[in-house]
Design a protein around this motif. Structure first.
Motif, mmCIF file in Angstrom:
data_model
loop_
_atom_site.group_PDB
_atom_site.id
_atom_site.type_symbol
_atom_site.label_atom_id
_atom_site.label_comp_id
_atom_site.label_asym_id
_atom_site.label_seq_id
_atom_site.Cartn_x
_atom_site.Cartn_y
_atom_site.Cartn_z
ATOM 1 N N ASP A 80 0.828 -1.208 0.000
ATOM 2 C CA ASP A 80 0.000 0.000 0.000
ATOM 3 C C ASP A 80 0.864 1.260 0.000
ATOM 4 O O ASP A 80 0.503 2.270 -0.606
ATOM 5 C CB ASP A 80 -0.931 -0.008 1.210
ATOM 6 C CG ASP A 80 -1.886 -1.185 1.207
ATOM 7 O OD1 ASP A 80 -2.342 -1.566 0.108
ATOM 8 O OD2 ASP A 80 -2.171 -1.728 2.282
ATOM 9 N N PRO A 124 -4.270 4.064 -7.992
ATOM 10 C CA PRO A 124 -4.363 3.027 -9.030
ATOM 11 C C PRO A 124 -5.794 2.528 -9.183
ATOM 12 O O PRO A 124 -6.592 2.545 -8.227
ATOM 13 C CB PRO A 124 -3.437 1.930 -8.516
ATOM 14 C CG PRO A 124 -3.388 2.136 -7.036
ATOM 15 C CD PRO A 124 -3.522 3.613 -6.815
ATOM 16 N N ASP A 176 3.743 1.601 -1.460
ATOM 17 C CA ASP A 176 4.252 1.811 -2.813
ATOM 18 C C ASP A 176 3.200 2.435 -3.722
ATOM 19 O O ASP A 176 3.522 3.246 -4.599
ATOM 20 C CB ASP A 176 4.720 0.478 -3.405
ATOM 21 C CG ASP A 176 5.917 -0.087 -2.659
ATOM 22 O OD1 ASP A 176 6.620 0.701 -1.998
ATOM 23 O OD2 ASP A 176 6.143 -1.311 -2.718
ATOM 24 N N ALA A 177 1.922 2.068 -3.523
ATOM 25 C CA ALA A 177 0.855 2.598 -4.378
ATOM 26 C C ALA A 177 0.411 3.986 -3.949
ATOM 27 O O ALA A 177 -0.121 4.746 -4.761
ATOM 28 C CB ALA A 177 -0.340 1.643 -4.360
ATOM 29 N N ILE A 223 -6.652 -0.135 -1.371
ATOM 30 C CA ILE A 223 -5.506 0.409 -0.646
ATOM 31 C C ILE A 223 -5.930 0.689 0.790
ATOM 32 O O ILE A 223 -6.908 1.410 1.028
ATOM 33 C CB ILE A 223 -4.985 1.698 -1.302
ATOM 34 C CG1 ILE A 223 -4.549 1.412 -2.746
ATOM 35 C CG2 ILE A 223 -3.827 2.280 -0.502
ATOM 36 C CD1 ILE A 223 -4.082 2.646 -3.478
ATOM 37 N N ARG A 277 -7.886 -1.333 -7.364
ATOM 38 C CA ARG A 277 -6.969 -1.846 -6.342
ATOM 39 C C ARG A 277 -7.363 -1.276 -4.983
ATOM 40 O O ARG A 277 -7.529 -0.052 -4.837
ATOM 41 C CB ARG A 277 -5.524 -1.479 -6.667
ATOM 42 C CG ARG A 277 -4.525 -1.999 -5.636
ATOM 43 C CD ARG A 277 -3.116 -1.772 -6.085
ATOM 44 N NE ARG A 277 -2.158 -2.187 -5.064
ATOM 45 C CZ ARG A 277 -0.837 -2.119 -5.204
ATOM 46 N NH1 ARG A 277 -0.317 -1.665 -6.349
ATOM 47 N NH2 ARG A 277 -0.040 -2.504 -4.227
#
Length: 365
Positions: free
Chosen positions: A270, A320, A272-273, A325, A323
């Motif tokens: 999470d 994103p 990284d996103a 998160i 997805r």
């Protein structure tokens, strides 16, 4: 002639023995067993077991009873329970009145470290909350290109803003600052703070015109501290995380520290996103990419009627698609403790961005 004495016994032929009476000569054993001798069977009727009607328990016309009780008995019973429950209710009202008279309506008797909020910890437990939250028992925030869903989610935040984040024109408020903090206010007076101290223009990314960011699929999430009577940030050095963000490294104690708000992914994936986050707070209405700030002079909360709890708006950009998160936001100050199980000093929610799939129109031929 000799006369016979009448007291002398008679001949056996003159003696008559009476037969046993059917009404007196009944053996005891026959009554015990529930049977009569053969010669007495004609005396009793053949139907010995005469059953009473079952409805006689509800109402017996012979005794004039209802459910086994006469009218006088029912009247006495009703009078007893009426007096009993009346006295019980008056006792409860007297106790309630006594407790209400003893307690202060403005200041709780026990709070902060003197209350159960400090159980198993040395600091006061401070919780956090977030908005929008369309479903009260759901922490998922949906970001979608569907206009109807955007309006629905934005309406949830707008309703919360109108009820809790706007002060009336006749509100009893004063400007708070480092020189005149909330602790110096007259009881019943609140600091001047509302939604428009942060969202001060119509073109603000979190304004109503932009549907609080949901219109551009860049949602603004309101993060706040819960109201805790009498709580103020503790004295001490700033947390290492905040020192790193501010590029300072010092163990010097801060007498009046501010409260810092940060949000990041709950898991490494999470994090990284979630790489494009912006914070809007009263100290920096234009936004900051590092943290949000709640100034120390807005504390403590003193149960003022027109009080608005300070908050930070966190905007999440470039999420994103499709997805989920998980996001965790934390409050930082020298005495703040974080507990992921009890959610002390933090709050968690989920973000999910998706696009509306339009079905192609197929002409019937």
């Amino acid at each position: 002639m000799d006369e016979k004495d009448p007291r002398q016994g008679h001949a056996s032929s003159d003696i008559h023995i009476l037969p046993p009476s059917p009404y007196t000569d009944v053996r005891k054993s026959s009554f015990i067993k529930g049977k009569l001798p053969p010669e007495n069977e004609e005396i009793l009727p053949k139907n010995k077991n005469v059953e009473k009607p079952r409805t006689s328990f509800l109402y017996d016309p012979r005794r004039k009873t209802l459910l086994g009780r006469s009218s006088l008995n029912w009247a006495r019973l009703a009078l007893f329970y009426t007096i009993f429950y009346f006295c019980l209710g008056m006792f409860f009202v007297i106790l309630l009145t006594a407790f209400a008279w003893m307690l202060d309506r403005e200041v709780p008797r026990y709070y902060n470290r003197d209350s159960t909020m400090a159980v198993r910890t040395t600091a006061t437990v401070v919780g956090m909350g977030f908005r929008p939250q369309p479903e009260i028992d759901d922490s998922l925030i949906r970001i979608t290109s569907d206009p109807h869903q955007q309006i629905r989610i934005a309406s949830s935040l707008r309703l919360y803003r109108d009820v809790y984040l706007i002060q009336r024109n006749d509100a009893k408020i004063e400007e708070c600052s480092e020189v005149e903090p909330a602790s110096e206010l007259v009881p019943g007076t609140a600091c001047s703070f509302n939604w428009f101290h942060i969202v001060n223009t119509a073109d603000h990314p979190c304004s109503d015109n932009n549907m609080y960011g949901f219109k551009n699929e860049e949602p603004c999430v309101l993060v706040k501290l819960n109201k805790v009577y009498g709580w103020t940030p503790s004295k001490g050095p700033l947390p290492p995380r905040i020192q790193d963000l501010r590029n300072i490294h010092s163990n010097k104690s801060v007498s009046k520290p501010d409260v810092y708000i940060t949000c990041e992914g709950s898991n490494p994936a999470d994090k990284d996103a979630l790489h494009d986050v912006k914070y809007y707070s009263v100290g920096k209405p234009s936004g900051s990419i590092k943290y949000g700030i709640i100034p120390n002079y807005y504390f403590p909360y003193r149960n003022a009627p027109d009080h608005v709890q300070p908050f930070v708006l966190v905007q999440f950009k470039n999420l994103p698609l499709n997805r989920l998160i998980s996001v965790t936001c934390r409050a930082w100050e020298p005495g703040m403790e974080h507990d992921s199980k009890a959610m002390r000093g933090m709050v968690a929610f989920q973000l999910f961005r998706s696009h509306l799939i339009e079905k192609p129109n197929i002409d019937d031929r």
